[in-house]
Motif scaffolding. Structure first.
Motif, PDB file in Angstrom:
ATOM      1  N   GLU A  13      -9.859  -4.124   3.246  1.00 32.83           N
ATOM      2  CA  GLU A  13      -9.939  -2.664   3.175  1.00 32.83           C
ATOM      3  C   GLU A  13     -10.035  -1.973   4.536  1.00 32.83           C
ATOM      4  OE1 GLU A  13     -14.052  -4.295   2.307  1.00 32.83           O
ATOM      5  OE2 GLU A  13     -12.017  -4.682   1.583  1.00 32.83           O
ATOM      6  N   PRO A  14     -10.735  -2.523   5.553  1.00 35.20           N
ATOM      7  CA  PRO A  14     -10.703  -1.832   6.845  1.00 35.20           C
ATOM      8  C   PRO A  14      -9.325  -1.891   7.492  1.00 35.20           C
ATOM      9  CG  PRO A  14     -11.909  -3.895   7.042  1.00 35.20           C
ATOM     10  CD  PRO A  14     -11.677  -3.656   5.578  1.00 35.20           C
ATOM     11  N   THR A  15      -8.612  -3.004   7.268  1.00 38.38           N
ATOM     12  CA  THR A  15      -7.255  -3.120   7.811  1.00 38.38           C
ATOM     13  C   THR A  15      -6.342  -2.066   7.193  1.00 38.38           C
ATOM     14  OG1 THR A  15      -7.515  -5.500   8.177  1.00 38.38           O
ATOM     15  CG2 THR A  15      -5.265  -4.652   8.065  1.00 38.38           C
ATOM     16  N   ARG A  36      -2.211  -6.109   2.289  1.00 40.16           N
ATOM     17  CA  ARG A  36      -1.883  -4.692   2.433  1.00 40.16           C
ATOM     18  C   ARG A  36      -2.440  -4.189   3.756  1.00 40.16           C
ATOM     19  NH1 ARG A  36      -1.164  -1.967  -2.797  1.00 40.16           N
ATOM     20  NH2 ARG A  36      -1.887  -0.105  -1.754  1.00 40.16           N
ATOM     21  N   PRO A  37      -1.622  -3.518   4.552  1.00 39.77           N
ATOM     22  CA  PRO A  37      -0.169  -3.433   4.403  1.00 39.77           C
ATOM     23  C   PRO A  37       0.489  -4.757   4.787  1.00 39.77           C
ATOM     24  CG  PRO A  37      -0.810  -2.394   6.444  1.00 39.77           C
ATOM     25  CD  PRO A  37      -2.089  -2.791   5.758  1.00 39.77           C
ATOM     26  N   ALA A  38       1.660  -5.003   4.243  1.00 39.88           N
ATOM     27  CA  ALA A  38       2.327  -6.287   4.459  1.00 39.88           C
ATOM     28  C   ALA A  38       2.584  -6.554   5.940  1.00 39.88           C
ATOM     29  CB  ALA A  38       3.641  -6.321   3.672  1.00 39.88           C
ATOM     30  N   ILE A  39       2.839  -5.510   6.700  1.00 37.14           N
ATOM     31  CA  ILE A  39       3.159  -5.693   8.113  1.00 37.14           C
ATOM     32  C   ILE A  39       1.976  -6.265   8.899  1.00 37.14           C
ATOM     33  CG2 ILE A  39       2.470  -3.360   8.850  1.00 37.14           C
ATOM     34  CD1 ILE A  39       4.948  -3.407  10.702  1.00 37.14           C
ATOM     35  N   ALA A  40       0.768  -6.055   8.396  1.00 36.68           N
ATOM     36  CA  ALA A  40      -0.411  -6.555   9.108  1.00 36.68           C
ATOM     37  C   ALA A  40      -0.377  -8.074   9.226  1.00 36.68           C
ATOM     38  CB  ALA A  40      -1.681  -6.107   8.396  1.00 36.68           C
ATOM     39  N   ALA A 244      -6.378   0.659  -1.754  1.00 40.77           N
ATOM     40  CA  ALA A 244      -5.521   0.082  -2.793  1.00 40.77           C
ATOM     41  C   ALA A 244      -6.053   0.370  -4.187  1.00 40.77           C
ATOM     42  CB  ALA A 244      -5.380  -1.429  -2.581  1.00 40.77           C
ATOM     43  N   ALA A 245      -7.368   0.215  -4.372  1.00 42.40           N
ATOM     44  CA  ALA A 245      -7.964   0.432  -5.689  1.00 42.40           C
ATOM     45  C   ALA A 245      -7.809   1.875  -6.148  1.00 42.40           C
ATOM     46  CB  ALA A 245      -9.441   0.043  -5.663  1.00 42.40           C
ATOM     47  N   VAL A 250      -5.761   1.995  -9.663  1.00 39.69           N
ATOM     48  CA  VAL A 250      -6.032   2.939 -10.742  1.00 39.69           C
ATOM     49  C   VAL A 250      -4.737   3.388 -11.406  1.00 39.69           C
ATOM     50  CG1 VAL A 250      -6.026   5.022  -9.294  1.00 39.69           C
ATOM     51  CG2 VAL A 250      -7.380   4.968 -11.398  1.00 39.69           C
ATOM     52  N   GLY A 251      -3.649   3.438 -10.641  1.00 41.16           N
ATOM     53  CA  GLY A 251      -2.363   3.797 -11.223  1.00 41.16           C
ATOM     54  C   GLY A 251      -1.909   2.787 -12.269  1.00 41.16           C
ATOM     55  N   ALA A 252      -2.114   1.492 -11.970  1.00 38.86           N
ATOM     56  CA  ALA A 252      -1.741   0.447 -12.921  1.00 38.86           C
ATOM     57  C   ALA A 252      -2.598   0.525 -14.179  1.00 38.86           C
ATOM     58  CB  ALA A 252      -1.885  -0.928 -12.262  1.00 38.86           C
TER      59      ALA A 252
END
Length: 265
Positions: A13-15, A36-40, A244-245, A250-252
């Motif tokens: 989450e901090p990333t 997340r994000p994938a680039i990290a 993300a959550a 929450v969208g899912a």
């Protein structure tokens, strides 16, 4: 540049938050579980799991700040502190706590205004989901399982997101417990008695198996099992108390509840 310049993130989450704020150049190391994000994953060295870390590798990165989460990372934090590293272990557990965490992390890196705007944006998204959910004809009972053996349930922010999305978490009393061992279901048949309409599974680090859940003794009588309402929420979307959550997670959940309401309208 104000604030810490070389940050190691022991959880995702901090990333994700620092990337969202445009402060990713400060990150020098990340958790191996980060997606997340994938680039990290392409840009940053992976120096920790959740319960363990490569202390020597972290020290080689010469961090001036390390960010982690929860009592589970207390030993990692203590070891780094003994080596003179400044460590922040957050312990936020609620939706409001996640939003406040984003603001505090932003303030630490001199981006409080951007962090506040981002948190406000996330709040507006939640408000929109809640408004849509308020128009649903029925609110399903929802069982969320974060681990299967033993069954563990009741993460506070997930319970809150289920309510925002239009459902009712069947173990609201568990949400008050911060430690996973306090959320273990000693008697799995309690799920049968509470009769959820929807079962959501997010088994940390492994794929949710609906057939395995449906085959548990007595669970064939649960409405969710009878109606085939067993759904996986990918763990990176919901088990980290970060952006993300509050977005994809929450969208899912909202989409599953909305589809259930249409089928049972």
């Amino acid at each position: 540049m104000t604030g810490p310049r070389r940050i190691v993130c022991l959880t995702e989450e901090p990333t994700e938050t620092l990337y969202a704020l445009g402060e990713q150049d400060r990150i020098v190391g990340i958790s191996g579980f980060t997606v997340r994000p994938a680039i990290a994953r392409k840009q940053k060295p992976k120096v920790s799991a959740f319960t363990s870390a490569k202390i020597g590798e972290i020290l080689k990165l010469e961090p001036d700040f390390v960010v982690g989460f929860s009592d589970i990372q207390a030993d990692i934090a203590a070891e780094l502190i003994r080596h003179g590293v400044e460590v922040w272990i957050s312990n936020h557990r609620s939706v409001d706590g996640i939003l406040d965490y984003i603001r505090r992390l932003g303030a630490l890196v001199g981006a409080y205004e951007r962090a506040t705007a981002y948190a406000d944006h996330l709040q507006r998204g939640l408000d929109g989901i809640a408004d849509a959910a308020a128009r649903l004809p029925h609110r399903p009972k929802v069982y969320f399982e974060e681990w299967d053996d033993p069954p563990i349930t009741g993460i506070r922010w997930v319970a809150e997101l289920v309510r925002i999305a239009g459902g009712e978490d069947i173990f609201p009393e568990r949400a008050a417990e911060s430690l996973a061992r306090q959320r273990i279901l000693e008697d799995a048949s309690e799920v049968v008695r509470r009769a959820p309409d929807i079962i959501l599974g997010s088994w940390c680090g492994k794929k949710f198996q609906p057939a395995k859940v449906a085959a548990r003794p007595g669970w064939d009588t649960i409405p969710a099992v009878r109606d085939g309402e067993l759904h996986e929420i990918k763990s990176p979307m919901i088990l980290q108390p970060g952006p993300a959550a509050l977005t994809d997670g929450v969208g899912a959940i909202a989409a599953i509840i909305r589809d259930w309401a249409i089928r049972h309208g």
